[in-house]
Write a protein that holds these residues in place. Structure first.
Motif, PDB file in Angstrom:
ATOM      1  N   LYS A 235       0.862  -1.334  -0.334  1.00  0.00           N
ATOM      2  CA  LYS A 235       0.109  -0.222   0.344  1.00  0.00           C
ATOM      3  C   LYS A 235       0.504   1.362  -0.042  1.00  0.00           C
ATOM      4  CE  LYS A 235      -3.575   0.323   2.046  1.00  0.00           C
ATOM      5  NZ  LYS A 235      -4.946  -0.723   0.927  1.00  0.00           N
ATOM      6  N   GLY A 236       1.984   1.781  -0.123  1.00  0.00           N
ATOM      7  CA  GLY A 236       3.085   1.807   0.255  1.00  0.00           C
ATOM      8  C   GLY A 236       3.107   2.891   1.552  1.00  0.00           C
ATOM      9  N   VAL A 237       2.788   2.456   2.427  1.00  0.00           N
ATOM     10  CA  VAL A 237       2.958   3.373   3.453  1.00  0.00           C
ATOM     11  C   VAL A 237       4.160   2.631   4.348  1.00  0.00           C
ATOM     12  CG1 VAL A 237       0.309   4.008   3.238  1.00  0.00           C
ATOM     13  CG2 VAL A 237       1.151   1.579   4.392  1.00  0.00           C
ATOM     14  N   SER A 238       4.312   4.196   5.678  1.00  0.00           N
ATOM     15  CA  SER A 238       4.926   3.312   6.737  1.00  0.00           C
ATOM     16  C   SER A 238       3.910   1.977   7.271  1.00  0.00           C
ATOM     17  CB  SER A 238       5.628   3.803   7.993  1.00  0.00           C
ATOM     18  OG  SER A 238       4.498   4.403   8.022  1.00  0.00           O
ATOM     19  N   LEU A 239       5.068   1.104   8.809  1.00  0.00           N
ATOM     20  CA  LEU A 239       4.189  -0.258   8.898  1.00  0.00           C
ATOM     21  C   LEU A 239       3.382   0.508   9.714  1.00  0.00           C
ATOM     22  CD1 LEU A 239       4.046  -2.840   9.757  1.00  0.00           C
ATOM     23  CD2 LEU A 239       6.477  -2.319  11.040  1.00  0.00           C
ATOM     24  N   GLU A 240       4.280   1.777   9.763  1.00  0.00           N
ATOM     25  CA  GLU A 240       3.851   2.564  12.551  1.00  0.00           C
ATOM     26  C   GLU A 240       2.323   2.735  11.015  1.00  0.00           C
ATOM     27  OE1 GLU A 240       6.497   2.867  10.835  1.00  0.00           O
ATOM     28  OE2 GLU A 240       7.659   1.999  12.528  1.00  0.00           O
ATOM     29  N   ALA A 241       2.163   3.380  10.439  1.00  0.00           N
ATOM     30  CA  ALA A 241       0.783   4.411   9.504  1.00  0.00           C
ATOM     31  C   ALA A 241       0.209   2.772   9.810  1.00  0.00           C
ATOM     32  CB  ALA A 241       1.623   4.759   8.140  1.00  0.00           C
ATOM     33  N   LEU A 242       0.662   1.898   8.969  1.00  0.00           N
ATOM     34  CA  LEU A 242      -1.085   0.396   9.344  1.00  0.00           C
ATOM     35  C   LEU A 242      -1.187  -0.141  10.133  1.00  0.00           C
ATOM     36  CD1 LEU A 242      -0.655  -1.852   5.929  1.00  0.00           C
ATOM     37  CD2 LEU A 242      -0.698  -2.964   8.223  1.00  0.00           C
ATOM     38  N   ALA A 243      -0.363   0.199  11.736  1.00  0.00           N
ATOM     39  CA  ALA A 243      -0.392  -0.405  12.553  1.00  0.00           C
ATOM     40  C   ALA A 243      -1.270   0.765  13.328  1.00  0.00           C
ATOM     41  CB  ALA A 243       1.245  -0.864  13.267  1.00  0.00           C
ATOM     42  N   GLU A 244      -1.275   1.733  12.910  1.00  0.00           N
ATOM     43  CA  GLU A 244      -2.497   2.702  13.857  1.00  0.00           C
ATOM     44  C   GLU A 244      -3.552   2.607  12.745  1.00  0.00           C
ATOM     45  OE1 GLU A 244      -2.228   7.580  14.242  1.00  0.00           O
ATOM     46  OE2 GLU A 244      -0.461   6.461  13.406  1.00  0.00           O
ATOM     47  N   ALA A 245      -3.248   2.266  11.671  1.00  0.00           N
ATOM     48  CA  ALA A 245      -4.092   2.235  11.004  1.00  0.00           C
ATOM     49  C   ALA A 245      -5.134   1.115  11.555  1.00  0.00           C
ATOM     50  CB  ALA A 245      -4.442   2.120   9.763  1.00  0.00           C
ATOM     51  N   THR A 246      -5.580  -0.084  11.657  1.00  0.00           N
ATOM     52  CA  THR A 246      -5.474  -1.300  11.544  1.00  0.00           C
ATOM     53  C   THR A 246      -5.693  -1.627  12.815  1.00  0.00           C
ATOM     54  OG1 THR A 246      -3.339  -2.493  11.587  1.00  0.00           O
ATOM     55  CG2 THR A 246      -4.098  -2.547   9.764  1.00  0.00           C
ATOM     56  N   THR A 247      -4.522  -0.704  13.794  1.00  0.00           N
ATOM     57  CA  THR A 247      -5.445  -1.417  15.161  1.00  0.00           C
ATOM     58  C   THR A 247      -6.589  -0.330  15.486  1.00  0.00           C
ATOM     59  OG1 THR A 247      -3.727  -1.184  16.056  1.00  0.00           O
ATOM     60  CG2 THR A 247      -4.547  -0.518  17.978  1.00  0.00           C
TER      61      THR A 247
END
Length: 267
Positions: A235-247
């Motif tokens: 998705k072209g995002v940082s792991l931190e951004a994906l973690a924040e969104a999915t959580t």
């Protein structure tokens, strides 16, 4: 950073040769920033034994339901409702339809699926949906039973882009497992790129479907990080951004207090 394994079967893990005990499983997960898990039942007796195994843990939530592949014999819908009304239960399921392995129980599967949604609407708890070789009936039942009254997630998503669009239009969330890392999963990766971050969940479905590079091994909640890392790249995002969104998505869908989840951030 905090990741959530939104779908695992803690009662199915190997506590003889792979893990010492449940604390060992959860410690391994937390070491990889997976601080919270949703433990999912597949039968009513299994729910009760799973609840005993887990006890009261601030970093584990429960789901109560009967899997479509466990419909050989009828079960008591009143008991399902009673067990699901437990304060530790945040979701119904997993439920749904699976005509690939057991088309002969189609009628019983459909009746059970409808009951899960109806109880979910009554208790204000979302449904966790499994579907295989039953796309049209799954979508039809979700519509007919007005699933928007409780919401839900299509877990371990392996369907096509059109199905994803339909589910998103229903307000559903879509969860990806280690399958998205498999070499043959090009179509699934297209769907993963399409699903917006605010409707995305990550899961292991452990002990099954270990992601690359662990194929062939028993899966575990710690490895949801590998799924998340892969999705972040897609998705072209940082792991931190994906973690924040999915959580955040997990907390919103399952009405879990973000402060409760956030307490388990790795320091």
């Amino acid at each position: 950073m905090l990741l959530v394994d939104s779908h695992c079967h803690l009662d199915g893990l190997d506590y003889q040769s792979v893990h010492k005990d449940l604390d060992d499983v959860l410690d391994k997960a937390r070491q990889r920033d997976v601080g919270f898990v949703l433990a999912v039942a597949t039968t009513l007796p299994g729910f009760s034994s799973m609840k005993t195994l887990i006890g009261r843990r601030d970093n584990v939530a429960l789901s109560c339901g009967v899997h479509p592949l466990n419909q050989q014999e009828p079960y008591d819908y009143d008991e399902l409702r009673r067990l699901a009304d437990d304060a530790d239960v945040v979701a119904m399921g997993e439920t749904g339809l699976d005509y690939h392995y057991q088309p002969e129980t189609k009628g019983r599967q459909q009746a059970s699926f409808r009951q899960h949604i109806r109880i979910g609407r009554e208790l204000h708890k979302p449904v966790i949906v499994h579907t295989r070789s039953a796309r049209a009936d799954t979508l039809a039942i979700l519509r007919e039973e007005q699933v928007e009254g409780c919401g839900g997630v299509l877990h371990c998503f392996t369907e096509d882009l059109a199905t994803a669009r339909t589910l998103l239009d229903m307000g559903f969330y879509i969860s990806f497992s280690g399958i998205v890392t498999f070499r043959t999963a090009d179509e699934l990766r297209e769907v993963a790129r399409y699903v917006p971050l605010d409707r995305l969940l990550v899961e292991t479905d452990s002990p099954w479907l270990a992601p690359v590079p662990y194929r062939g091994k028993e899966n575990q909640p710690a490895w949801v990080r590998d799924v998340a890392e892969y999705l972040a790249l897609l998705k072209g995002v940082s792991l931190e951004a994906l973690a924040e969104a999915t959580t955040a998505n997990f907390c919103r869908l399952f009405a879990v207090d973000p402060d409760r989840v956030g307490r388990h951030t790795q320091r």
